[in-house]
Design a protein around this motif. Structure first.
Motif, PDB file in Angstrom:
ATOM      1  N   THR A 249       0.872  -1.181   0.000  1.00  0.00           N
ATOM      2  CA  THR A 249       0.000   0.000   0.000  1.00  0.00           C
ATOM      3  C   THR A 249       0.901   1.220   0.000  1.00  0.00           C
ATOM      4  O   THR A 249       1.744   1.380   0.873  1.00  0.00           O
ATOM      5  CB  THR A 249      -0.930   0.021   1.229  1.00  0.00           C
ATOM      6  N   ARG A 250       0.738   2.053  -0.981  1.00  0.00           N
ATOM      7  CA  ARG A 250       1.621   3.210  -1.141  1.00  0.00           C
ATOM      8  C   ARG A 250       0.913   4.505  -0.775  1.00  0.00           C
ATOM      9  O   ARG A 250      -0.284   4.669  -1.044  1.00  0.00           O
ATOM     10  CB  ARG A 250       2.108   3.293  -2.591  1.00  0.00           C
ATOM     11  N   LEU A 251       1.647   5.394  -0.166  1.00  0.00           N
ATOM     12  CA  LEU A 251       1.138   6.728   0.137  1.00  0.00           C
ATOM     13  C   LEU A 251       1.507   7.612  -1.041  1.00  0.00           C
ATOM     14  O   LEU A 251       2.695   7.848  -1.299  1.00  0.00           O
ATOM     15  CB  LEU A 251       1.753   7.256   1.429  1.00  0.00           C
ATOM     16  N   ILE A 252       0.514   8.058  -1.786  1.00  0.00           N
ATOM     17  CA  ILE A 252       0.796   8.860  -2.970  1.00  0.00           C
ATOM     18  C   ILE A 252       0.064  10.197  -2.860  1.00  0.00           C
ATOM     19  O   ILE A 252      -0.900  10.334  -2.109  1.00  0.00           O
ATOM     20  CB  ILE A 252       0.415   8.132  -4.274  1.00  0.00           C
ATOM     21  N   ALA A 253       0.530  11.160  -3.629  1.00  0.00           N
ATOM     22  CA  ALA A 253      -0.046  12.502  -3.578  1.00  0.00           C
ATOM     23  C   ALA A 253      -0.835  12.783  -4.842  1.00  0.00           C
ATOM     24  O   ALA A 253      -0.380  12.483  -5.954  1.00  0.00           O
ATOM     25  CB  ALA A 253       1.046  13.543  -3.397  1.00  0.00           C
ATOM     26  N   GLY A 254      -2.026  13.323  -4.680  1.00  0.00           N
ATOM     27  CA  GLY A 254      -2.838  13.716  -5.821  1.00  0.00           C
ATOM     28  C   GLY A 254      -2.379  15.056  -6.364  1.00  0.00           C
ATOM     29  O   GLY A 254      -1.493  15.700  -5.807  1.00  0.00           O
ATOM     30  N   PRO A 255      -2.984  15.518  -7.461  1.00  0.00           N
ATOM     31  CA  PRO A 255      -2.629  16.821  -8.039  1.00  0.00           C
ATOM     32  C   PRO A 255      -2.801  17.972  -7.061  1.00  0.00           C
ATOM     33  O   PRO A 255      -2.145  19.000  -7.199  1.00  0.00           O
ATOM     34  CB  PRO A 255      -3.602  16.953  -9.220  1.00  0.00           C
ATOM     35  N   ASP A 256      -3.689  17.774  -6.059  1.00  0.00           N
ATOM     36  CA  ASP A 256      -3.905  18.823  -5.071  1.00  0.00           C
ATOM     37  C   ASP A 256      -2.875  18.794  -3.953  1.00  0.00           C
ATOM     38  O   ASP A 256      -2.914  19.606  -3.038  1.00  0.00           O
ATOM     39  CB  ASP A 256      -5.305  18.711  -4.473  1.00  0.00           C
ATOM     40  N   GLY A 257      -1.947  17.835  -4.012  1.00  0.00           N
ATOM     41  CA  GLY A 257      -0.900  17.743  -3.010  1.00  0.00           C
ATOM     42  C   GLY A 257      -1.269  16.935  -1.785  1.00  0.00           C
ATOM     43  O   GLY A 257      -0.409  16.682  -0.936  1.00  0.00           O
ATOM     44  N   GLN A 258      -2.518  16.519  -1.673  1.00  0.00           N
ATOM     45  CA  GLN A 258      -2.938  15.733  -0.519  1.00  0.00           C
ATOM     46  C   GLN A 258      -2.543  14.273  -0.709  1.00  0.00           C
ATOM     47  O   GLN A 258      -2.779  13.690  -1.760  1.00  0.00           O
ATOM     48  CB  GLN A 258      -4.449  15.846  -0.319  1.00  0.00           C
ATOM     49  N   ALA A 259      -1.939  13.699   0.339  1.00  0.00           N
ATOM     50  CA  ALA A 259      -1.491  12.307   0.285  1.00  0.00           C
ATOM     51  C   ALA A 259      -2.616  11.375   0.727  1.00  0.00           C
ATOM     52  O   ALA A 259      -3.420  11.710   1.593  1.00  0.00           O
ATOM     53  CB  ALA A 259      -0.268  12.116   1.170  1.00  0.00           C
TER      54      ALA A 259
ATOM     55  N   SER B 209      -9.077   4.809  -3.742  1.00  0.00           N
ATOM     56  CA  SER B 209      -8.990   4.912  -2.286  1.00  0.00           C
ATOM     57  C   SER B 209     -10.266   5.552  -1.751  1.00  0.00           C
ATOM     58  O   SER B 209     -10.713   6.577  -2.274  1.00  0.00           O
ATOM     59  CB  SER B 209      -7.780   5.767  -1.888  1.00  0.00           C
ATOM     60  N   MET B 210     -10.847   4.952  -0.722  1.00  0.00           N
ATOM     61  CA  MET B 210     -12.019   5.557  -0.095  1.00  0.00           C
ATOM     62  C   MET B 210     -11.651   6.875   0.579  1.00  0.00           C
ATOM     63  O   MET B 210     -12.487   7.776   0.697  1.00  0.00           O
ATOM     64  CB  MET B 210     -12.632   4.596   0.926  1.00  0.00           C
ATOM     65  N   GLN B 211     -10.386   6.998   1.006  1.00  0.00           N
ATOM     66  CA  GLN B 211      -9.950   8.238   1.657  1.00  0.00           C
ATOM     67  C   GLN B 211      -9.838   9.391   0.666  1.00  0.00           C
ATOM     68  O   GLN B 211      -9.784  10.546   1.066  1.00  0.00           O
ATOM     69  CB  GLN B 211      -8.605   8.036   2.360  1.00  0.00           C
ATOM     70  N   ARG B 212      -9.769   9.070  -0.634  1.00  0.00           N
ATOM     71  CA  ARG B 212      -9.657  10.141  -1.626  1.00  0.00           C
ATOM     72  C   ARG B 212     -10.884  10.175  -2.538  1.00  0.00           C
ATOM     73  O   ARG B 212     -11.862  10.861  -2.253  1.00  0.00           O
ATOM     74  CB  ARG B 212      -8.382   9.980  -2.456  1.00  0.00           C
TER      75      ARG B 212
ATOM     76  N   HIS C 270     -16.554  11.404  -3.843  1.00  0.00           N
ATOM     77  CA  HIS C 270     -17.830  11.032  -4.463  1.00  0.00           C
ATOM     78  C   HIS C 270     -18.968  11.151  -3.455  1.00  0.00           C
ATOM     79  O   HIS C 270     -20.049  11.662  -3.782  1.00  0.00           O
ATOM     80  CB  HIS C 270     -17.750   9.602  -4.995  1.00  0.00           C
ATOM     81  N   LYS C 271     -18.721  10.681  -2.227  1.00  0.00           N
ATOM     82  CA  LYS C 271     -19.752  10.764  -1.191  1.00  0.00           C
ATOM     83  C   LYS C 271     -20.113  12.216  -0.883  1.00  0.00           C
ATOM     84  O   LYS C 271     -21.292  12.558  -0.734  1.00  0.00           O
ATOM     85  CB  LYS C 271     -19.264  10.054   0.076  1.00  0.00           C
ATOM     86  N   VAL C 272     -19.099  13.072  -0.797  1.00  0.00           N
ATOM     87  CA  VAL C 272     -19.339  14.492  -0.525  1.00  0.00           C
ATOM     88  C   VAL C 272     -20.122  15.130  -1.667  1.00  0.00           C
ATOM     89  O   VAL C 272     -21.085  15.887  -1.448  1.00  0.00           O
ATOM     90  CB  VAL C 272     -18.007  15.236  -0.304  1.00  0.00           C
ATOM     91  N   LYS C 273     -19.746  14.810  -2.899  1.00  0.00           N
ATOM     92  CA  LYS C 273     -20.427  15.370  -4.072  1.00  0.00           C
ATOM     93  C   LYS C 273     -21.883  14.913  -4.119  1.00  0.00           C
ATOM     94  O   LYS C 273     -22.792  15.715  -4.396  1.00  0.00           O
ATOM     95  CB  LYS C 273     -19.694  14.940  -5.341  1.00  0.00           C
ATOM     96  N   ALA C 274     -22.116  13.632  -3.832  1.00  0.00           N
ATOM     97  CA  ALA C 274     -23.481  13.097  -3.836  1.00  0.00           C
ATOM     98  C   ALA C 274     -24.313  13.742  -2.725  1.00  0.00           C
ATOM     99  O   ALA C 274     -25.495  14.062  -2.915  1.00  0.00           O
ATOM    100  CB  ALA C 274     -23.451  11.578  -3.673  1.00  0.00           C
ATOM    101  N   TYR C 275     -23.683  13.935  -1.571  1.00  0.00           N
ATOM    102  CA  TYR C 275     -24.382  14.562  -0.432  1.00  0.00           C
ATOM    103  C   TYR C 275     -24.799  15.992  -0.794  1.00  0.00           C
ATOM    104  O   TYR C 275     -25.945  16.409  -0.538  1.00  0.00           O
ATOM    105  CB  TYR C 275     -23.460  14.559   0.782  1.00  0.00           C
ATOM    106  N   ARG C 276     -23.883  16.733  -1.392  1.00  0.00           N
ATOM    107  CA  ARG C 276     -24.191  18.125  -1.754  1.00  0.00           C
ATOM    108  C   ARG C 276     -25.273  18.180  -2.823  1.00  0.00           C
ATOM    109  O   ARG C 276     -26.129  19.075  -2.808  1.00  0.00           O
ATOM    110  CB  ARG C 276     -22.922  18.810  -2.241  1.00  0.00           C
ATOM    111  N   ALA C 277     -25.231  17.224  -3.753  1.00  0.00           N
ATOM    112  CA  ALA C 277     -26.234  17.203  -4.812  1.00  0.00           C
ATOM    113  C   ALA C 277     -27.618  16.928  -4.253  1.00  0.00           C
ATOM    114  O   ALA C 277     -28.613  17.530  -4.665  1.00  0.00           O
ATOM    115  CB  ALA C 277     -25.865  16.147  -5.865  1.00  0.00           C
ATOM    116  N   ARG C 278     -27.699  16.016  -3.287  1.00  0.00           N
ATOM    117  CA  ARG C 278     -28.984  15.697  -2.669  1.00  0.00           C
ATOM    118  C   ARG C 278     -29.542  16.899  -1.913  1.00  0.00           C
ATOM    119  O   ARG C 278     -30.729  17.221  -2.017  1.00  0.00           O
ATOM    120  CB  ARG C 278     -28.839  14.522  -1.704  1.00  0.00           C
TER     121      ARG C 278
END
Length: 201
Positions: free
Chosen positions: A5-15, A181-184, A189-197
């Motif tokens: 399991t690797r710790l990687i950084a997204g384009p936003d810099g968050q690992a 990753s569920m952490q990313r 996706h969950k946040v986006k779906a929540y806001r849409a609802r």
């Protein structure tokens, strides 16, 4: 963090932690075919030796970087394999047919592989040493062949997030993994779906 399991950084810099589910897919995390050297982790043989210590291969038996012997030509071959595999993995994950030349390249890379053995002094599993670059390449190639040419091919998937290109092997029992990753991406996706609802309220 678990081996493989690797710790990687997204384009936003968050690992975030990412488990690719297979060693040959883990290898994709060391760079890519776009030639962008900012993301290249394997700049020299010693880089690959150090990277292998925490790889999924260490789930079978520990790897000591001092036992790894990578020649420059072998490192070039591994990176060429990785770059070819990057294309093949994405094509297969999209349920499309890979290029025959690329598949033949993967087949040819499977000539040698790392050899597990029983240690005579401890009776536990260890890797036969020295571990060569050709063996690392062959181990990744054989695993890729087993997945792409076997009954787990439908478990090879790309993260469903529109802006994520990570590929993984779904090793979950139900076979319903959707995100790198569920952490990313799963959480986004969950946040986006929540806001849409709630926007409809």
């Amino acid at each position: 963090m678990d081996l493989g399991t690797r710790l990687i950084a997204g384009p936003d810099g968050q690992a975030f932690p990412f488990d690719p589910g297979a060693f040959f897919l883990e290898l994709l995390l060391t760079g890519g075919p776009d030639g962008d050297q900012r993301w290249e982790l394997l700049r020299g043989p010693s880089d690959l030796a150090a990277w292998l210590v925490d790889s999924r291969l260490a789930l079978t038996a520990p790897i000591d970087a001092d036992d790894v012997r990578i020649r420059p030509a072998e490192l070039r071959a591994i990176k060429q394999f990785r770059d070819t595999l990057w294309t093949v993995a994405h094509v297969v994950a999209a349920a499309e047919e890979p290029n025959e030349d690329e598949l033949e390249f993967i087949n040819a890379a499977a000539e040698s592989s790392m050899r597990p053995r029983i240690a005579l002094d401890t009776g536990v599993c260890e890797w036969a040493t020295p571990i060569t670059g050709s063996q690392v390449l062959g181990t990744a190639a054989r695993e890729a062949i087993d997945v792409i040419g076997g009954d787990r091919i439908d478990r090879l998937r790309e993260c469903e997030a529109e802006d994520c290109a990570l590929v993984f092997l779904d090793t979950s029992r139900p076979g319903n993994r959707r995100w790198c990753s569920m952490q990313r991406c799963g959480n986004r996706h969950k946040v986006k779906a929540y806001r849409a609802r709630h926007a409809k309220d």
